[in-house]
Design a protein around this motif. Structure first.
Motif, short mmCIF file in Angstrom:
data_model
loop_
_atom_site.label_atom_id
_atom_site.label_comp_id
_atom_site.label_asym_id
_atom_site.label_seq_id
_atom_site.Cartn_x
_atom_site.Cartn_y
_atom_site.Cartn_z
N LEU A 79 0.84 -1.19 0.00
CA LEU A 79 0.00 0.00 0.00
C LEU A 79 0.88 1.25 0.00
CD1 LEU A 79 -2.62 -1.06 2.70
CD2 LEU A 79 -2.83 -1.24 0.22
N ILE A 80 0.43 2.27 -0.72
CA ILE A 80 1.13 3.56 -0.75
C ILE A 80 0.19 4.61 -0.19
CG2 ILE A 80 2.00 5.36 -2.30
CD1 ILE A 80 2.87 3.15 -4.22
N PHE A 81 0.67 5.42 0.73
CA PHE A 81 -0.17 6.49 1.29
C PHE A 81 -0.34 7.60 0.24
CE2 PHE A 81 -1.07 5.88 5.83
CZ PHE A 81 -0.44 4.66 6.02
N THR A 82 -1.61 7.92 -0.06
CA THR A 82 -1.89 9.01 -1.00
C THR A 82 -2.28 10.27 -0.24
OG1 THR A 82 -4.13 8.12 -1.16
CG2 THR A 82 -2.59 7.53 -2.92
N ASP A 83 -2.55 10.11 1.04
CA ASP A 83 -2.94 11.23 1.89
C ASP A 83 -2.05 11.11 3.13
OD1 ASP A 83 -4.28 13.34 2.97
OD2 ASP A 83 -6.26 12.42 2.91
N LYS A 84 -1.20 12.08 3.33
CA LYS A 84 -0.22 11.92 4.41
C LYS A 84 -0.50 12.79 5.62
CE LYS A 84 3.26 10.16 1.32
NZ LYS A 84 4.21 10.51 0.25
N GLU A 85 -1.35 13.78 5.42
CA GLU A 85 -1.61 14.75 6.48
C GLU A 85 -2.91 14.41 7.20
OE1 GLU A 85 0.05 17.55 7.44
OE2 GLU A 85 1.69 17.14 6.03
N LYS A 86 -2.83 14.18 8.50
CA LYS A 86 -4.07 14.00 9.25
C LYS A 86 -4.70 15.38 9.50
CE LYS A 86 -3.07 9.61 11.36
NZ LYS A 86 -3.27 8.72 12.50
N VAL A 87 -6.03 15.43 9.41
CA VAL A 87 -6.76 16.68 9.61
C VAL A 87 -6.98 16.92 11.11
CG1 VAL A 87 -8.92 17.88 9.06
CG2 VAL A 87 -7.87 16.38 7.36
N PHE A 88 -7.05 15.82 11.85
CA PHE A 88 -7.22 15.97 13.30
C PHE A 88 -6.52 14.81 14.00
CE2 PHE A 88 -10.75 13.27 12.01
CZ PHE A 88 -10.85 12.34 13.03
N ASP A 89 -6.34 14.96 15.30
CA ASP A 89 -5.72 13.92 16.11
C ASP A 89 -6.84 13.09 16.74
OD1 ASP A 89 -4.55 12.34 18.02
OD2 ASP A 89 -3.17 13.90 18.72
N PRO A 90 -6.99 11.83 16.31
CA PRO A 90 -8.11 11.04 16.82
C PRO A 90 -8.08 10.84 18.34
CG PRO A 90 -6.60 9.68 15.50
CD PRO A 90 -6.19 11.10 15.31
N ARG A 91 -6.88 10.89 18.94
CA ARG A 91 -6.81 10.72 20.41
C ARG A 91 -7.46 11.89 21.12
NH1 ARG A 91 -0.49 9.88 20.23
NH2 ARG A 91 -0.96 11.71 18.96
N VAL A 92 -7.34 13.08 20.50
CA VAL A 92 -7.95 14.27 21.09
C VAL A 92 -9.47 14.26 20.87
CG1 VAL A 92 -8.08 16.79 20.96
CG2 VAL A 92 -5.85 15.64 20.80
N VAL A 93 -9.86 13.92 19.64
CA VAL A 93 -11.28 14.00 19.28
C VAL A 93 -12.10 12.88 19.90
CG1 VAL A 93 -12.88 13.79 17.32
CG2 VAL A 93 -10.88 15.28 17.15
N TYR A 94 -11.56 11.65 19.89
CA TYR A 94 -12.36 10.51 20.37
C TYR A 94 -12.00 10.06 21.78
CZ TYR A 94 -13.92 10.12 15.52
OH TYR A 94 -14.46 10.37 14.29
N GLY A 95 -10.87 10.53 22.31
CA GLY A 95 -10.48 10.16 23.67
C GLY A 95 -10.41 8.66 23.86
N ASP A 96 -11.12 8.18 24.85
CA ASP A 96 -11.05 6.76 25.19
C ASP A 96 -12.07 5.89 24.47
OD1 ASP A 96 -8.97 7.22 26.89
OD2 ASP A 96 -10.25 7.55 28.64
N GLU A 97 -12.79 6.46 23.50
CA GLU A 97 -13.79 5.63 22.79
C GLU A 97 -13.12 4.45 22.10
OE1 GLU A 97 -16.87 6.95 20.43
OE2 GLU A 97 -17.43 8.62 21.71
N THR A 98 -13.84 3.34 22.05
CA THR A 98 -13.30 2.15 21.41
C THR A 98 -13.13 2.39 19.91
OG1 THR A 98 -14.65 0.93 22.98
CG2 THR A 98 -13.64 -0.35 21.18
N ASN A 99 -11.98 1.97 19.38
CA ASN A 99 -11.75 2.07 17.94
C ASN A 99 -12.71 1.13 17.22
OD1 ASN A 99 -10.71 1.65 15.27
ND2 ASN A 99 -8.78 2.54 15.95
N PRO A 100 -13.46 1.65 16.22
CA PRO A 100 -14.42 0.78 15.53
C PRO A 100 -13.80 -0.28 14.63
CG PRO A 100 -14.37 2.96 14.50
CD PRO A 100 -13.49 3.04 15.72
#
Lengths: 157, 157
Positions: free
Chosen positions: A133-154
């Motif tokens: 796999l090659i990353f075509t999008d390298k920049e995250k728009v947000f930090d999921p740890r900040v936005v979702y906190g302790d929510e379970t990863n789906p």
């Protein structure tokens, strides 16, 4: 506006389903229909999800995307945790009415729980028999740890 | 080139699946993964289909789209009857690797067995509590009776 229970028509004939003007969606044996989601402005594919009957009804009537989360087994109002709501601009359905296409406007600019703008941030590369796999999008728009906190990863293995 | 049996990696960790460079697709309990297909030139959504492991392998190695037909229960080389082959230009995979996005070039200009250019030729219209479908594509590109003859229609009720 009241969400009536019977906004969907019964599927009675192939011609009605393919060439008719009645909305008669087909839900699979899990009660789900797949949904392709693109950005109304850029045309970019943002995500692929699923709706059950109630999620599709809520989406149509509220004008905001609601999905069925298979991992959490609940109706999921996209954006309710992250704030990245998806406003429905257009909803289309395919020939045999077993797939939905939603064109949306994303409030906040991200649709992927990993933090990228789109869920499809990697391309399959197959060269000389080697695959990766090659990353075509390298920049995250947000930090999921900040936005979702302790929510379970789906994501499930 | 030989189609090796093991071009897919095992799914071992959420981070490997979401942030890694190994292709580790997840097939559902029917052994299928959904595929979103867009036109490489126009960006238009053409169809939504499914692949099993073998169809995905054949697609990657041959460079032409192969699907799994749930109604006919066979691998289906798109275009083998109609001549409307889909050449793979790019394949992408989503965050949890349970959906594929294929950008294709369509030979012949049609992707829908009903005869339209795209399978998504109707829009869901919800106005004042009334629901219905509006045709957004009115011109058929081909006559399915001529192209498919007596073949069984894949649409199921």
């Amino acid at each position: 506006m009241m969400v009536t229970e019977n906004i969907f028509s019964k599927r009675t004939a192939v011609e009605q389903v393919e060439e008719g003007i009645e909305l008669a969606p087909k839900f699979n044996s899990y009660g789900l229909i797949p949904v392709v989601v693109t950005d109304i402005n850029t045309g970019e594919l943002l995500m692929h999800g699923y709706m059950n009957e109630q999620a599709l009804r809520k989406t149509i009537v509220s004008g905001q995307m609601h999905y069925y989360s298979r991992s959490r087994e609940v109706i999921w109002h996209k954006g309710s945790t992250s704030g990245f709501f998806q406003n429905v601009k257009e909803l289309h359905i395919d020939d045999d009415q077993d797939a939905i296409w939603a064109k949306v406007e994303v409030l906040g600019g991200a649709s992927c729980h990993v933090g990228y703008r789109t869920c499809f941030y990697r391309k399959i590369d197959y060269t000389d028999g080697n695959i990766g796999l090659i990353f075509t999008d390298k920049e995250k728009v947000f930090d999921p740890r900040v936005v979702y906190g302790d929510e379970t990863n789906p994501t499930k293995l």
